[in-house]
Design a protein around this motif. Structure first.
Motif, PDB file in Angstrom:
ATOM      1  N   LEU A   1       0.874  -1.116   0.084  1.00  0.00           N
ATOM      2  CA  LEU A   1       0.039  -0.014  -0.090  1.00  0.00           C
ATOM      3  C   LEU A   1       0.846   1.135   0.164  1.00  0.00           C
ATOM      4  O   LEU A   1       1.741   1.506   1.012  1.00  0.00           O
ATOM      5  CB  LEU A   1      -0.955  -0.055   1.272  1.00  0.00           C
ATOM      6  CG  LEU A   1      -2.183   0.637   1.435  1.00  0.00           C
ATOM      7  CD1 LEU A   1      -3.051   0.405   0.043  1.00  0.00           C
ATOM      8  CD2 LEU A   1      -2.856   0.646   2.494  1.00  0.00           C
TER       9      LEU A   1
ATOM     10  N   ALA B   1     -11.800   5.844  -1.950  1.00  0.00           N
ATOM     11  CA  ALA B   1     -11.945   4.541  -1.294  1.00  0.00           C
ATOM     12  C   ALA B   1     -12.832   3.540  -2.002  1.00  0.00           C
ATOM     13  O   ALA B   1     -12.368   2.364  -1.825  1.00  0.00           O
ATOM     14  CB  ALA B   1     -12.084   4.801   0.142  1.00  0.00           C
TER      15      ALA B   1
ATOM     16  N   PRO C   1      -7.712   1.170  -2.782  1.00  0.00           N
ATOM     17  CA  PRO C   1      -7.849   0.269  -1.390  1.00  0.00           C
ATOM     18  C   PRO C   1      -8.267   1.405  -0.437  1.00  0.00           C
ATOM     19  O   PRO C   1      -8.933   0.998   0.519  1.00  0.00           O
ATOM     20  CB  PRO C   1      -6.370  -0.039  -1.466  1.00  0.00           C
ATOM     21  CG  PRO C   1      -5.799  -0.170  -2.915  1.00  0.00           C
ATOM     22  CD  PRO C   1      -6.628   1.115  -3.515  1.00  0.00           C
ATOM     23  N   GLY C   2      -7.903   2.710  -0.336  1.00  0.00           N
ATOM     24  CA  GLY C   2      -8.233   3.456   0.883  1.00  0.00           C
ATOM     25  C   GLY C   2      -8.034   4.832   0.523  1.00  0.00           C
ATOM     26  O   GLY C   2      -7.033   5.229  -0.461  1.00  0.00           O
TER      27      GLY C   2
ATOM     28  N   GLN D   1     -10.845   8.422   7.678  1.00  0.00           N
ATOM     29  CA  GLN D   1     -10.267   7.287   6.973  1.00  0.00           C
ATOM     30  C   GLN D   1     -11.206   6.370   6.359  1.00  0.00           C
ATOM     31  O   GLN D   1     -12.191   5.859   7.282  1.00  0.00           O
ATOM     32  CB  GLN D   1      -9.337   6.515   8.065  1.00  0.00           C
ATOM     33  CG  GLN D   1      -7.990   7.385   8.277  1.00  0.00           C
ATOM     34  CD  GLN D   1      -7.294   6.555   9.351  1.00  0.00           C
ATOM     35  OE1 GLN D   1      -6.793   5.373   8.984  1.00  0.00           O
ATOM     36  NE2 GLN D   1      -7.028   7.183  10.553  1.00  0.00           N
TER      37      GLN D   1
ATOM     38  N   GLY E   1     -11.812   2.682   4.028  1.00  0.00           N
ATOM     39  CA  GLY E   1     -10.979   1.796   3.137  1.00  0.00           C
ATOM     40  C   GLY E   1      -9.796   1.244   3.960  1.00  0.00           C
ATOM     41  O   GLY E   1      -9.760   1.503   5.155  1.00  0.00           O
ATOM     42  N   THR E   2      -8.711   0.774   3.394  1.00  0.00           N
ATOM     43  CA  THR E   2      -7.426   0.367   3.994  1.00  0.00           C
ATOM     44  C   THR E   2      -6.392   1.335   3.944  1.00  0.00           C
ATOM     45  O   THR E   2      -6.117   1.854   2.918  1.00  0.00           O
ATOM     46  CB  THR E   2      -6.856  -0.701   2.999  1.00  0.00           C
ATOM     47  OG1 THR E   2      -7.849  -1.915   3.053  1.00  0.00           O
ATOM     48  CG2 THR E   2      -5.671  -1.232   3.798  1.00  0.00           C
TER      49      THR E   2
ATOM     50  N   ASP F   1      -0.688   1.047   8.390  1.00  0.00           N
ATOM     51  CA  ASP F   1      -0.709   1.263   9.827  1.00  0.00           C
ATOM     52  C   ASP F   1      -0.188   2.465  10.254  1.00  0.00           C
ATOM     53  O   ASP F   1      -0.364   2.853  11.628  1.00  0.00           O
ATOM     54  CB  ASP F   1      -0.254  -0.388  10.430  1.00  0.00           C
ATOM     55  CG  ASP F   1      -1.098  -1.366   9.998  1.00  0.00           C
ATOM     56  OD1 ASP F   1      -2.374  -1.184   9.922  1.00  0.00           O
ATOM     57  OD2 ASP F   1      -0.615  -2.695  10.130  1.00  0.00           O
TER      58      ASP F   1
END
Length: 84
Positions: free
Chosen positions: A19, A41, A45-46, A69, A71-72, A75
């Motif tokens: 990502l 998103a 993916p995000g 935020q 989606g993905t 971290d």
């Protein structure tokens, strides 16, 4: 020192199975940033909607706030915003 608030959307795309941030997109308002992030998103993916406060004269970053935020999201995204 004049502070300027801007709103941007940070989309994320997959690159080599990881990502990665894609090109940021400007938004006119907080609501606009949230809607644009949500829409992106759906295709990627995000995405994250951000509020950026910086000194208008020097460009020095005062702060970044994650408004939403979708989606993905990586971290470590929140930690990476201010280089920490």
């Amino acid at each position: 020192m004049a502070l300027k608030t801007t709103f941007v959307v940070q989309p994320f795309a997959m690159h080599r199975n990881r990502l990665r941030p894609a090109r940021q997109e400007p938004a006119q308002s907080e609501f606009g940033a949230l809607k644009k992030a949500e829409a992106l998103a759906a295709r990627l993916p995000g995405a994250a909607a951000l509020k950026v406060v910086a000194d208008d004269e020097t460009g020095e970053l005062e702060g970044v706030t994650i408004l939403g935020q979708f989606g993905t999201i990586p971290d470590d995204f929140a930690e990476s915003l201010l280089g920490g």
